[in-house]
Write a protein that holds these residues in place. Structure first.
Motif: not given
Length: 62
Positions: A22-23, A32-35, A37-38, A41, A43-44
């Motif tokens: 992901d990174t 972003s890593v959060e995007k 990952h979201a 999954t 989520d987010g």
């Protein structure tokens, strides 16, 4: 298969094929890593523009 599942599968397939996590994918695609990952999954929050940005990156660097 719904759009979220297709997106998740596309990300996972790309990561397996190119041996990136992901990174690495986040850094290369300018998200972003959060995007990332979201998106994997379901989520987010993320926008259709961010989805298109990721698809464009994966298509260009297939």
């Amino acid at each position: 298969m719904d759009q979220q599942e297709e997106l998740s599968n596309a990300i996972i397939d790309y990561q397996v094929k190119h041996h990136v996590n992901d990174t690495d994918l986040a850094f290369a695609s300018h998200l972003s890593v959060e995007k990332i990952h979201a998106m994997k999954t379901g989520d987010g929050e993320f926008t259709s523009e961010e989805i298109n940005q990721l698809y464009d990156y994966m298509t260009t660097n297939a």
